[in-house]
Design a protein around this motif. Structure first.
Motif, PDB file in Angstrom:
ATOM      1  N   CYS A 187       4.421 -93.864  64.489  1.00  0.00           N
ATOM      2  CA  CYS A 187       3.040 -93.484  64.249  1.00  0.00           C
ATOM      3  C   CYS A 187       2.987 -92.026  64.776  1.00  0.00           C
ATOM      4  O   CYS A 187       1.942 -91.283  64.403  1.00  0.00           O
ATOM      5  CB  CYS A 187       1.814 -94.357  64.899  1.00  0.00           C
ATOM      6  SG  CYS A 187       1.888 -94.134  66.659  1.00  0.00           S
TER       7      CYS A 187
ATOM      8  N   GLY B  83       6.437 -98.804  68.483  1.00  0.00           N
ATOM      9  CA  GLY B  83       7.532 -98.460  67.950  1.00  0.00           C
ATOM     10  C   GLY B  83       8.451 -97.873  69.074  1.00  0.00           C
ATOM     11  O   GLY B  83       8.057 -97.614  70.103  1.00  0.00           O
TER      12      GLY B  83
ATOM     13  N   SER C 183       2.597 -90.811  67.669  1.00  0.00           N
ATOM     14  CA  SER C 183       2.175 -90.348  68.824  1.00  0.00           C
ATOM     15  C   SER C 183       3.046 -89.841  69.759  1.00  0.00           C
ATOM     16  O   SER C 183       4.335 -90.075  69.841  1.00  0.00           O
ATOM     17  CB  SER C 183       1.814 -92.124  69.643  1.00  0.00           C
ATOM     18  OG  SER C 183       0.660 -92.582  68.701  1.00  0.00           O
TER      19      SER C 183
ATOM     20  N   CYS D 264       6.794 -91.129  68.947  1.00  0.00           N
ATOM     21  CA  CYS D 264       6.781 -92.372  68.453  1.00  0.00           C
ATOM     22  C   CYS D 264       7.409 -92.285  66.981  1.00  0.00           C
ATOM     23  O   CYS D 264       6.849 -91.389  66.113  1.00  0.00           O
ATOM     24  CB  CYS D 264       5.601 -93.352  68.418  1.00  0.00           C
ATOM     25  SG  CYS D 264       5.707 -94.731  67.341  1.00  0.00           S
TER      26      CYS D 264
ATOM     27  N   CYS E 221       1.653 -98.530  68.911  1.00  0.00           N
ATOM     28  CA  CYS E 221       2.005 -99.312  67.846  1.00  0.00           C
ATOM     29  C   CYS E 221       3.416-100.327  68.132  1.00  0.00           C
ATOM     30  O   CYS E 221       3.935-100.901  67.103  1.00  0.00           O
ATOM     31  CB  CYS E 221       2.319 -98.592  66.557  1.00  0.00           C
ATOM     32  SG  CYS E 221       3.785 -97.556  66.616  1.00  0.00           S
TER      33      CYS E 221
HETATM   34 ZN    ZN Z   1       3.552 -95.534  67.660  1.00  0.00          ZN
END
Ligand code: ZN
Ligand code: ADP
Length: 200
Positions: free
Chosen positions: A133, A155, A135, A130, A153
């Motif tokens: 964030c 994203g 991830s 991502c 999130c």
């Molecule tokens: Zn994210």
């Protein structure tokens, strides 16, 4: 708890790391993440590191070692730490030993994730990150609920430049040559715990 997570690129170290730091309540210190943050911020360190990372090469020891030394003296490391992606060369391992010695501390364990080469390539090329964030997902093994969108999130997901197939092959070679000797190094110290990545 003072731990090291060792394993080839694409072995799923990130996933393991999240579970371990949660279990022990210790900070997760990933040198790869530190470099990526610096690249994003455009710092001098980031600019230097990027030229190596994009080629699948290791960032020079002297840059990495001082960063980790500084990080280990921070307050949250009093509880212990999980080092992820460090050490990656014998000289980094020796420098870490010296530093811990000076601090009067000892490592508890070195968790070594074992994976075959074909699996590594498949894992690495399917990896998505991502952009907001950080991830991580895998298009086959742990896909997001919605394609290319972060569950966490919302994203956008992308493929890291160093996860392209040629770079991955290069990174695996670098791992075999420069990082794998650390398994021996820590086996001799009685610290290695082997974990089969596929059983996770
Ligand atoms: Zn994210
Ligand atoms: P992976 O575990 O998937 O290889 P990392 O996020 O740990 O990815 O590292 C990405 C890149 O950052 C590495 O390929 C290397 O260029 C650089 N890097 C990270 N940690 C180190 C380290 N300890 N020493 C040298 N280079 C490092």
């Amino acid at each position: 708890m003072r731990l090291i997570l060792l394993g080839p690129p694409g072995a799923g170290k990130g996933t393991q790391a999240s579970a371990i730091v949660k279990k022990y309540g210790i900070p997760h210190i990933s040198t790869g993440d530190i470099f990526r943050v610096n690249i994003k911020m455009g710092t001098e360190l980031g600019i230097k590191a990027k030229t190596y990372m994009d080629k699948g090469l290791l960032v020079p020891d002297e840059l990495v070692i001082s960063i980790v030394k500084d990080r280990l003296t921070e307050e949250d490391c009093k509880k212990g730490f999980l080092l992820d992606g460090f050490p990656r060369t014998l000289s980094q391992g020796e420098a870490l030993d010296e530093e811990l010695n000076d601090m009067g501390l000892k490592l508890n364990r070195v968790i070594n994730i074992e994976v075959g080469k074909e699996v590594l390539i498949e894992r690495a090329i399917g990896r998505r990150v991502c952009k907001d964030c950080g991830s991580t997902y895998h298009i086959k093994f742990s896909p997001p609920k919605q394609e290319n969108i972060c569950d966490n999130c919302g994203g956008q997901l992308f493929q890291r430049e160093d996860d392209k197939v040629e770079t991955i092959k290069q990174r695996i070679q670098v791992y075999l040559k420069q990082t794998k000797p650390l398994i021996d190094y820590y086996t001799k110290k009685g610290l290695i715990l082997n974990v089969d990545a596929l059983s996770q």
